[in-house]
Enzyme design. Structure first.
Site, PDB file in Angstrom:
ATOM      1  N   LYS A   1      -2.657   5.769  -4.235  1.00 34.03           N
ATOM      2  CA  LYS A   1      -3.758   6.701  -3.932  1.00 34.03           C
ATOM      3  C   LYS A   1      -3.537   8.049  -4.607  1.00 34.03           C
ATOM      4  O   LYS A   1      -2.391   8.506  -4.733  1.00 34.03           O
ATOM      5  CB  LYS A   1      -3.862   6.921  -2.412  1.00 34.03           C
ATOM      6  CG  LYS A   1      -3.809   5.650  -1.597  1.00 34.03           C
ATOM      7  CD  LYS A   1      -4.006   5.909  -0.107  1.00 34.03           C
ATOM      8  CE  LYS A   1      -3.596   4.692   0.702  1.00 34.03           C
ATOM      9  NZ  LYS A   1      -2.165   4.609   1.007  1.00 34.03           N
TER      10      LYS A   1
ATOM     11  N   HIS B   1      -7.520   9.470  -1.809  1.00 38.02           N
ATOM     12  CA  HIS B   1      -6.861   9.441  -0.493  1.00 38.02           C
ATOM     13  C   HIS B   1      -7.716  10.053   0.630  1.00 38.02           C
ATOM     14  O   HIS B   1      -7.794   9.498   1.727  1.00 38.02           O
ATOM     15  CB  HIS B   1      -5.513  10.165  -0.602  1.00 38.02           C
ATOM     16  CG  HIS B   1      -4.482   9.680   0.357  1.00 38.02           C
ATOM     17  ND1 HIS B   1      -3.150   9.572   0.035  1.00 38.02           N
ATOM     18  CD2 HIS B   1      -4.572   9.285   1.653  1.00 38.02           C
ATOM     19  CE1 HIS B   1      -2.475   9.111   1.082  1.00 38.02           C
ATOM     20  NE2 HIS B   1      -3.311   8.940   2.065  1.00 38.02           N
TER      21      HIS B   1
ATOM     22  N   ASP C   1       0.844  -1.197   0.000  1.00 37.78           N
ATOM     23  CA  ASP C   1       0.000   0.000   0.000  1.00 37.78           C
ATOM     24  C   ASP C   1       0.878   1.246   0.000  1.00 37.78           C
ATOM     25  O   ASP C   1       1.537   1.549   0.986  1.00 37.78           O
ATOM     26  CB  ASP C   1      -0.884   0.015   1.253  1.00 37.78           C
ATOM     27  CG  ASP C   1      -1.759   1.260   1.308  1.00 37.78           C
ATOM     28  OD1 ASP C   1      -2.816   1.260   0.650  1.00 37.78           O
ATOM     29  OD2 ASP C   1      -1.366   2.241   1.983  1.00 37.78           O
TER      30      ASP C   1
ATOM     31  N   VAL D   1       9.822  -0.631   9.365  1.00 38.40           N
ATOM     32  CA  VAL D   1      11.092  -0.665   8.624  1.00 38.40           C
ATOM     33  C   VAL D   1      12.065  -1.635   9.297  1.00 38.40           C
ATOM     34  O   VAL D   1      13.224  -1.719   8.907  1.00 38.40           O
ATOM     35  CB  VAL D   1      11.734   0.751   8.537  1.00 38.40           C
ATOM     36  CG1 VAL D   1      10.879   1.668   7.672  1.00 38.40           C
ATOM     37  CG2 VAL D   1      11.975   1.359   9.911  1.00 38.40           C
TER      38      VAL D   1
ATOM     39  N   TYR E   1       3.319   9.741  -0.622  1.00 41.23           N
ATOM     40  CA  TYR E   1       4.373   9.132   0.207  1.00 41.23           C
ATOM     41  C   TYR E   1       5.765   9.323  -0.409  1.00 41.23           C
ATOM     42  O   TYR E   1       6.770   9.102   0.266  1.00 41.23           O
ATOM     43  CB  TYR E   1       4.128   7.622   0.430  1.00 41.23           C
ATOM     44  CG  TYR E   1       2.857   7.253   1.158  1.00 41.23           C
ATOM     45  CD1 TYR E   1       2.064   8.211   1.770  1.00 41.23           C
ATOM     46  CD2 TYR E   1       2.436   5.924   1.238  1.00 41.23           C
ATOM     47  CE1 TYR E   1       0.883   7.863   2.428  1.00 41.23           C
ATOM     48  CE2 TYR E   1       1.264   5.572   1.896  1.00 41.23           C
ATOM     49  CZ  TYR E   1       0.486   6.551   2.477  1.00 41.23           C
ATOM     50  OH  TYR E   1      -0.677   6.188   3.125  1.00 41.23           O
TER      51      TYR E   1
ATOM     52  N   ILE F   1      -2.906  -3.200   7.012  1.00 40.28           N
ATOM     53  CA  ILE F   1      -1.661  -2.888   6.275  1.00 40.28           C
ATOM     54  C   ILE F   1      -0.620  -2.297   7.227  1.00 40.28           C
ATOM     55  O   ILE F   1      -0.262  -1.127   7.125  1.00 40.28           O
ATOM     56  CB  ILE F   1      -1.954  -1.933   5.097  1.00 40.28           C
ATOM     57  CG1 ILE F   1      -2.894  -0.780   5.526  1.00 40.28           C
ATOM     58  CG2 ILE F   1      -2.538  -2.689   3.922  1.00 40.28           C
ATOM     59  CD1 ILE F   1      -3.013   0.337   4.476  1.00 40.28           C
TER      60      ILE F   1
ATOM     61  N   ASN G   1       4.869  -9.380  12.135  1.00 40.09           N
ATOM     62  CA  ASN G   1       3.517  -8.917  11.807  1.00 40.09           C
ATOM     63  C   ASN G   1       2.821  -9.799  10.773  1.00 40.09           C
ATOM     64  O   ASN G   1       1.597  -9.765  10.647  1.00 40.09           O
ATOM     65  CB  ASN G   1       3.562  -7.474  11.293  1.00 40.09           C
ATOM     66  CG  ASN G   1       4.014  -6.490  12.358  1.00 40.09           C
ATOM     67  OD1 ASN G   1       4.060  -6.822  13.547  1.00 40.09           O
ATOM     68  ND2 ASN G   1       4.361  -5.275  11.948  1.00 40.09           N
TER      69      ASN G   1
HETATM   70  N1  LIG Z   1      -5.139   6.294   3.877  1.00 44.04           N
HETATM   71  C1  LIG Z   1      -4.552   7.049   4.774  1.00 44.04           C
HETATM   72  O1  LIG Z   1      -4.909   8.224   4.965  1.00 44.04           O
HETATM   73  C2  LIG Z   1      -3.461   6.494   5.581  1.00 44.04           C
HETATM   74  C3  LIG Z   1      -2.969   7.188   6.702  1.00 44.04           C
HETATM   75  C4  LIG Z   1      -1.947   6.613   7.447  1.00 44.04           C
HETATM   76  C5  LIG Z   1      -1.430   5.367   7.085  1.00 44.04           C
HETATM   77  N2  LIG Z   1      -1.906   4.715   5.979  1.00 44.04           N
HETATM   78  C6  LIG Z   1      -1.365   3.409   5.555  1.00 44.04           C
HETATM   79  O2  LIG Z   1      -1.374   2.516   6.670  1.00 44.04           O
HETATM   80  C7  LIG Z   1      -0.059   2.000   6.869  1.00 44.04           C
HETATM   81  C8  LIG Z   1       0.178   1.668   8.324  1.00 44.04           C
HETATM   82  O3  LIG Z   1      -0.092   2.773   9.152  1.00 44.04           O
HETATM   83  P1  LIG Z   1       1.009   3.507  10.056  1.00 44.04           P
HETATM   84  O4  LIG Z   1       2.321   3.348   9.421  1.00 44.04           O
HETATM   85  O5  LIG Z   1       0.530   4.880  10.297  1.00 44.04           O
HETATM   86  O6  LIG Z   1       0.910   2.764  11.465  1.00 44.04           O
HETATM   87  P2  LIG Z   1       1.048   1.264  12.033  1.00 44.04           P
HETATM   88  O7  LIG Z   1       1.312   0.285  10.952  1.00 44.04           O
HETATM   89  O8  LIG Z   1      -0.116   1.066  12.928  1.00 44.04           O
HETATM   90  O9  LIG Z   1       2.325   1.391  12.970  1.00 44.04           O
HETATM   91  C9  LIG Z   1       3.612   1.621  12.465  1.00 44.04           C
HETATM   92  C10 LIG Z   1       4.519   1.905  13.668  1.00 44.04           C
HETATM   93  O10 LIG Z   1       4.530   0.778  14.540  1.00 44.04           O
HETATM   94  C11 LIG Z   1       5.845   0.264  14.665  1.00 44.04           C
HETATM   95  N3  LIG Z   1       5.735  -1.197  14.620  1.00 44.04           N
HETATM   96  C12 LIG Z   1       5.321  -1.949  13.569  1.00 44.04           C
HETATM   97  N4  LIG Z   1       5.302  -3.250  13.897  1.00 44.04           N
HETATM   98  C13 LIG Z   1       5.709  -3.341  15.172  1.00 44.04           C
HETATM   99  C14 LIG Z   1       5.908  -4.419  16.059  1.00 44.04           C
HETATM  100  N5  LIG Z   1       5.679  -5.681  15.679  1.00 44.04           N
HETATM  101  N6  LIG Z   1       6.351  -4.154  17.319  1.00 44.04           N
HETATM  102  C15 LIG Z   1       6.577  -2.881  17.697  1.00 44.04           C
HETATM  103  N7  LIG Z   1       6.397  -1.812  16.911  1.00 44.04           N
HETATM  104  C16 LIG Z   1       5.978  -2.028  15.652  1.00 44.04           C
HETATM  105  C17 LIG Z   1       6.636   0.823  13.482  1.00 44.04           C
HETATM  106  O11 LIG Z   1       7.989   0.999  13.844  1.00 44.04           O
HETATM  107  P3  LIG Z   1       9.249   0.707  12.854  1.00 44.04           P
HETATM  108  O12 LIG Z   1       8.839   1.077  11.453  1.00 44.04           O
HETATM  109  O13 LIG Z   1      10.305   1.591  13.425  1.00 44.04           O
HETATM  110  O14 LIG Z   1       9.566  -0.759  12.991  1.00 44.04           O
HETATM  111  C18 LIG Z   1       5.953   2.162  13.258  1.00 44.04           C
HETATM  112  O15 LIG Z   1       6.448   3.131  14.165  1.00 44.04           O
HETATM  113  C19 LIG Z   1       0.825   3.124   6.324  1.00 44.04           C
HETATM  114  O16 LIG Z   1       2.158   2.714   6.097  1.00 44.04           O
HETATM  115  C20 LIG Z   1       0.079   3.503   5.063  1.00 44.04           C
HETATM  116  O17 LIG Z   1       0.327   2.561   4.035  1.00 44.04           O
HETATM  117  C21 LIG Z   1      -2.910   5.259   5.227  1.00 44.04           C
END
Ligand SMILES: NC(=O)c1ccc[n+]([C@@H]2O[C@H](COP(=O)([O-])OP(=O)(O)OC[C@H]3O[C@@H](n4cnc5c(N)ncnc54)[C@H](OP(=O)(O)O)[C@@H]3O)[C@@H](O)[C@H]2O)c1
Length: 264
Positions: A62, A95, A32, A219, A37, A215, A227
């Site tokens: 998006k 988006h 995604d 990193v 981005y 999703i 996950n």
């Molecule tokens: N449509 C929209 O408006 C919108 C908005 C926001 C996001 N998104 C999409 O949703 C995706 C995910 O959302 P997000 O990146 O905001 O948040 P998320 O996936 O809920 O959380 C990511 C954060 O959690 C940490 N993390 C991930 N797995 C972990 C684990 N197993 N243990 C501990 N910490 C962990 C990551 O750290 P590290 O990376 O440092 O490991 C990062 O800081 C985005 O990448 C994007 O594709 C869409």
């Protein structure tokens, strides 16, 4: 559409090739990204270099807010496809609704035209409220395939999920881990202890059992693999309910009714 995909928001362009390669290696087949981005080129490169057949991959991107409107959407789609170096996209999303601009219906009509041309298989939206969805359905006669919304244990989105189910719309959860903020929750921590899994795995399993697509982003190679390992255990109905009961309607991201960054 795979139930579990890999998100690349805030994955810097210089680390995106390696990060997406690690995700593909771990087993993810759905990526995604989004024009905003700034890493579509790197995502496309990682997909090509993986050697995985195109028909085994599911790619979402998006349309950013400043390109809403019929003609601008068609141009923005071409630009995304050039960056991704793909001939065909699996899912294209609007988006944000930016309802005050009044352009999302025309924008969706452009997505319908791209679908009719076979350039994208499925079309959907992101951050759309029930009212926004009702308007799209009424004015275009087509129901978006997907609504990608902020959704995690502290924002369970029960009403919108029920609306999606009633209309056959896939609920896709962004920030499925609450961007890491919910990993210290004591209730989910207790369930992690009961199941012998990590808190992140328990949250992602909760999404799977609710029927969401999720999703998560990371990193960190060990977390990327952690996950993805959520298909070999199950939560009981009682454990699912204990997590759903944590809902307090609290957002990490902006309110879709007022968010207008980049609005035309
Ligand atoms: N449509 C929209 O408006 C919108 C908005 C926001 C996001 N998104 C999409 O949703 C995706 C995910 O959302 P997000 O990146 O905001 O948040 P998320 O996936 O809920 O959380 C990511 C954060 O959690 C940490 N993390 C991930 N797995 C972990 C684990 N197993 N243990 C501990 N910490 C962990 C990551 O750290 P590290 O990376 O440092 O490991 C990062 O800081 C985005 O990448 C994007 O594709 C869409």
């Amino acid at each position: 559409m795979p139930k579990l995909g890999f998100g690349v928001f805030k994955v810097a362009a210089e680390e995106a090739v390696g990060t997406v390669a690690a995700a593909l290696q771990a087993g993810y087949r759905s990526i995604d990204t989004a024009a905003v981005y700034g890493n579509e080129s790197e995502v496309g490169r990682a997909l090509r270099e993986s050697g995985i057949p195109r028909d085994e991959l599911f790619v979402t991107t998006k349309l950013w807010n400043d390109n809403q409107g019929y003609d601008a959407t068609l141009r923005a789609f071409d630009d995304s496809m050039k960056r991704l170096e793909l001939d065909q996209l699996d899912l294209y999303l609007i988006h944000w609704p930016i309802a005050k601009s009044g352009l999302f219906v025309d924008t969706f009509r452009a997505l319908q035209s791209l679908k009719a041309q076979g350039r994208v298989t499925s079309i959907g939206v992101s951050n759309f409220t029930r009212a926004n969805l009702e308007r799209i359905i009424e004015e275009t006669g087509e129901t978006p395939a997907v609504n990608q919304i902020e959704l995690h244990p502290y924002l369970a989105q029960n009403d919108l999920r029920a609306f999606h189910t009633a209309h056959g719309i896939v609920t896709e959860a962004w920030s499925p881990l609450g961007r890491g903020a919910e990993l210290d929750d004591p209730v989910i921590g207790a369930i992690a202890g009961e199941t012998g899994r990590t808190v992140a795995q328990v949250i992602l399993r909760w999404h799977m059992q609710l029927g969401n697509v999720a999703i998560p982003k990371s990193v960190t190679p060990s977390r990327i693999a952690e996950n993805f390992a959520v298909f070999d255990f199950e939560l009981t109905d009682e454990q699912v309910s204990r997590i759903t009961d944590l809902d307090k309607g609290s957002r990490i991201g902006p309110d879709p009714d007022t968010f207008d960054v980049g609005a035309p």
